[in-house]
Design an enzyme around this catalytic site. Sequence first.
Site, PDB file in Angstrom:
ATOM      1  N   GLU A 115      38.442  35.177   4.167  1.00 58.83           N
ATOM      2  CA  GLU A 115      37.416  34.489   3.377  1.00 58.83           C
ATOM      3  C   GLU A 115      36.033  35.099   3.618  1.00 58.83           C
ATOM      4  O   GLU A 115      35.707  35.496   4.743  1.00 58.83           O
ATOM      5  CB  GLU A 115      37.401  33.007   3.766  1.00 58.83           C
ATOM      6  CG  GLU A 115      36.348  32.170   3.069  1.00 58.83           C
ATOM      7  CD  GLU A 115      36.253  30.754   3.634  1.00 58.83           C
ATOM      8  OE1 GLU A 115      35.668  29.899   2.939  1.00 58.83           O
ATOM      9  OE2 GLU A 115      36.738  30.510   4.747  1.00 58.83           O
TER      10      GLU A 115
ATOM     11  N   CYS B 218      40.769  28.495   2.943  1.00 63.44           N
ATOM     12  CA  CYS B 218      40.375  27.836   4.188  1.00 63.44           C
ATOM     13  C   CYS B 218      40.509  26.318   4.148  1.00 63.44           C
ATOM     14  O   CYS B 218      41.602  25.781   4.283  1.00 63.44           O
ATOM     15  CB  CYS B 218      38.946  28.258   4.542  1.00 63.44           C
ATOM     16  SG  CYS B 218      38.504  28.001   6.281  1.00 63.44           S
TER      17      CYS B 218
ATOM     18  N   LYS C 288      36.902  28.158  -4.461  1.00 60.76           N
ATOM     19  CA  LYS C 288      37.226  27.129  -3.470  1.00 60.76           C
ATOM     20  C   LYS C 288      36.860  25.739  -3.984  1.00 60.76           C
ATOM     21  O   LYS C 288      35.714  25.474  -4.351  1.00 60.76           O
ATOM     22  CB  LYS C 288      36.465  27.436  -2.179  1.00 60.76           C
ATOM     23  CG  LYS C 288      36.845  26.600  -0.969  1.00 60.76           C
ATOM     24  CD  LYS C 288      36.089  27.128   0.241  1.00 60.76           C
ATOM     25  CE  LYS C 288      36.503  26.447   1.530  1.00 60.76           C
ATOM     26  NZ  LYS C 288      35.748  27.006   2.682  1.00 60.76           N
TER      27      LYS C 288
END
Length: 262
Positions: free
Chosen positions: A45, A148, A114
Amino acid sequence: MKQTICLIQMDITFGDPEANVKRVKDLMHQVMKQLHPPHVIVLPELWTTGYDLKRLHEIADPEGEHTQSLFAELAKKYQVHIIAGSIPKKTKTGITNTLYAFNREGEVVTEYSKAHLIQLMDEHLYLTAGSSLEPFMLDEVVSAGFICYDLRFPEWIRKAILAGAEVLYIPAQWPIQRLAHWRSLCIARAIENQCYVIACNRAGSDPNNQFAGHSMVIDPWGEILAEADERPAIIQVKIDTDQVQKIRSTIPIFIDRRPEIY
């Protein structure tokens, strides 16, 4: 289908895209000059900038154009699929934490921003959350990408599984103090969805955090096929996606779901 997956668990130079791009180019060259190079390369990431959130307005990639150009070239050059971790993408409406996946022809096969921003690390102050999710194909394997903190939201990940995903790619910058959570959640997502989890974390530290490393590949039984330690590393492992349907037919959890009561 058998695929060889390579995870590049790299340290990241804080707030220096130029240095990080050079490092990625060097590492990819190192990986692809092997006698048996991988089918898929995975990066962590925010690998271009790290968590230099306060300077993202200066160093984010405008519309992701540089990232797309770079990996289109590298994918074609090496004839490899690339899960290009995620980068800060600067748009007219804000900055997103965006994952790109490229096939070996250099085509973008997915773009995912995200969806869950972690307030604990002030992401919500500097980033705009995404809200869409589209599985994609790599060598006829249905795959999906998350980033994540998304790992903590199984209902979001299950959407991709119900759309046919057999492999989940999860680039991350997960901190060392929550390493036990990282390992447990990755394993849980593999078991509950009967899929492969390809989780690529970063190594090293920035001015505020020490990161956990421990990138890993987990099979649909929840068995860890490969795992790095906390240091920068390159791990490579073979997976067989035919195992997904075999395991799903052995323990057919999806036919026992009761979505009408959820």
